[in-house]
Design a protein around this motif. Structure first.
Motif: not given
Length: 417
Positions: A317-340
């Protein structure tokens, strides 16, 4: 003797084989559930892409992504009580104090390393998920509220720039409220409003009011708090230059604005992709929420990834959270512009501050109030909304409505305490 020895050797080999298989299945067969809501299909597509990449980098972990859009927190709370909650799930700052208090979330401090760079997160967003020096969630994104305005409607009414203060907003709203068909029916209101505490909290604070007192009880029905709210009531009832979605057959402020039923509305970043996709011909601009009583104000919304304290797969679970909130993961999700993105480095890298549609949201983050006010805010929110609507449509005066909602909320809070 040889037969006995052969038997024990055979038994030992069987045990080793079974243990090996069990170990291998444990390593290769972990499935963790991630639950959250969905603003639109683009958000889910982006997240699914990131989850696919996560799985490719962690072949021993599979992620079951579950979308819950109806009564999300009721579902999560019910599952937490029944020991059936997901391993990782979204948690809004609005609901975080209650879950942190009752210790149903796994503290993340033991998992966070210096390399994770916790200091890269916006401090105010991170603080929303911290209690007693423990971090219980990592904010995935955020949005403030800003003023959306119809560029064409402004030009047609001779308005050259968006309002900077609430007095100007009211003047513009009168000018923008039109009976285009001359049938004595308003076709376009100046301002579209969402009559909920989550959109009006900054108006309570504009004259020195507060949602709660120091003990966490509802405290919005003070003269200071009512002064800001009265501005909304007067514009709606006396000036007739604002409308709520239900007045015009819309389902949200964004929808009302997109349909041209309101020339201005106050919304978050989530409205941008919605408007672009649903109303591609709409020419709109965005600016900071106009000042009230000479003060800047807005609300910041954020949600975090949190871990169920009872999950059987904490490391995964931590590996998933840390990946989603890593710079790489966050950058990929944030490109949609739904949230900053909540990481300062990602926010800078994606250039949102230089985008005229997103820059006002970022400017507002420096003075925004986080949408959080203690563990009883959900109770206060419900009671406020019920009575404020009553005042808005003229069933009772605002002071009486707010006193009633405050009394009802505090009665529930005392019972809960």
């Amino acid at each position: 003797m040889k037969k006995i020895l052969s038997f024990w050797i055979f038994l030992l080999l069987v045990i080793i084989t079974l243990t090996s298989c069990s170990f291998r299945n444990t390593q290769e067969g972990i499935t963790i559930t991630l639950s959250g809501w969905q603003s639109n299909t683009t958000e889910k597509q982006l997240l699914d892409q990131v989850l696919h990449k996560f799985e490719s980098q962690h072949p021993n972990i599979k992620v079951k992504h579950e979308v819950i859009n109806d009564q999300y927190m009721d579902v999560i709370k019910t599952r937490l009580i029944g020991d059936a909650a997901p391993d990782v799930f979204y948690l809004d700052s609005f609901e975080a104090p209650l879950l942190m208090k009752y210790e149903v979330l796994e503290p993340l401090n033991p998992y966070i390393t210096p390399q994770f760079d916790l200091a890269d997160f916006e401090p105010a967003l991170l603080k929303a998920f911290q209690l007693k020096n423990q971090t219980y969630g990592l904010p995935k994104d955020f949005s403030t509220l800003t003023l959306f305005y119809n560029q064409d409607a402004f030009k047609e009414s001779g308005i050259t720039q968006p309002p900077t203060n609430w007095e100007e907003l009211r003047q513009y709203s009168k000018k923008l409220t039109l009976d285009k068909n001359r049938d004595r029916r308003v076709d376009q209101y100046g301002l579209g409003i969402t009559p909920e505490l989550s959109r009006l909290a900054f108006m309570i604070k504009a004259f020195g009011g507060s949602i709660v007192d120091q003990k966490g009880y509802a405290a919005f029905a003070t003269p200071e708090g009512l002064k800001g709210l009265q501005l909304v009531i007067d514009q709606y009832r006396q000036e007739r230059s604002s409308a709520q979605p239900s007045d015009v057959g819309a389902n949200s402020g964004s929808d009302m604005f997109g349909q041209g039923k309101a020339a201005m509305t106050i919304e978050g970043t989530w409205a941008i992709p919605y408007l672009k996709e649903t109303f591609p011909n709409l020419d709109f601009g965005i600016t900071e929420v106009p000042t009230i009583n000479g003060k800047k104000g807005t609300i910041a919304f954020t949600a975090a990834y949190v871990m169920n304290k009872k999950t059987k797969h904490k490391d995964a679970a931590w590996q998933l959270i840390s990946y989603l909130t890593s710079k790489e993961g966050m950058k990929a999700v944030s490109t949609g512009g739904i949230g900053l993105p909540s990481r300062k480095s990602v926010l800078t890298e994606l250039g949102y501050a230089n985008n005229p549609l997103y820059a006002p949201f970022i400017k507002g983050s420096s003075y925004a109030t986080i949408w959080q006010a203690g563990e009883h805010l959900p109770t206060i929110y419900t009671q406020f909304n019920n009575q404020f609507i009553s005042a808005l449509i003229g069933e009772q005066p605002l002071p009486r409505a707010m006193r009633r909602s405050q009394i009802a909320a505090n009665k529930e809070i005392r019972a809960a305490n």
